[in-house]
Motif scaffolding. Structure first.
Motif: not given
Length: 190
Positions: A100-107, A128-132
């Motif tokens: 719950p506290d992590a920064k989430l990314y989607w590659l 929910l995520v930041d995109f890479i």
């Protein structure tokens, strides 16, 4: 093990996983100083069912071999274990509940970025995520209401070409040595 502060989800069929997959994940890891990159083998596309492919278990085995020695790389079977259809936003919600506290990314690659508007609830996924986005540098990126982090990488590896090379009894390139041994042992892609 402590919960990661930053985690990147990297989904794909990984059929087979190749050095290009590892290089792009490593580049994302280094560029954004990520704690973890989660390799998430997904179900087979219905469009690929006629091709010579590996089973889910074989793809998992190959992923384990390929990420061995990369402490930042993790393997997760959430997509394979979830009831169909498995949507990316559901996957992101799952990882959000775990961390719950992590920064989430989607590659993802530019082709997937440009097709993102076809994904189920892609706007919710973007919450929910930041995109890479991994770009080869010459593709045009679709504009969205959210901005991805762009990483540029040139790599000639292609899972399709690797399968075709193996089926032609030629030696494939861009495979981890242990993955190649596994493919030969199990007579995959012939």
């Amino acid at each position: 093990m402590t919960s990661p502060q930053s985690l990147c989800i990297f989904g794909g069929t990984f059929d087979p996983i190749h050095e290009g997959h590892i290089e792009v994940a490593s580049l994302a890891h280094r560029t954004l100083d990520l704690d973890q990159v989660v390799f998430l083998p997904c179900r087979k596309s219905p469009h690929k069912l006629s091709q010579q492919t590996a089973t889910a278990d074989q793809r998992l085995d190959m992923c384990k071999l390929a990420i061995n020695g990369h402490p930042w790389a993790q393997l997760n079977t959430h997509d394979l274990d979830s009831p169909a259809p498995s949507y990316s936003w559901k996957t992101a919600e799952h990882f959000r509940s775990l961390h719950p506290d992590a920064k989430l990314y989607w590659l993802l690659g530019t082709d997937q970025w440009n097709a993102l508007h076809r994904w189920s609830r892609y706007q919710h996924l973007a919450e929910l995520v930041d995109f890479i986005v991994c770009s080869r540098g010459h593709e045009k990126l679709s504009e969205r209401s959210f901005t991805p982090t762009i990483i540029k990488m040139q790599h000639p590896a292609s899972a399709t070409k690797i399968r075709e090379t193996i089926s032609s009894n030629l030696p494939p390139e861009w495979l981890n040595e242990k993955v190649l041994e596994y493919i030969h042992l199990h007579k995959l892609y012939r």
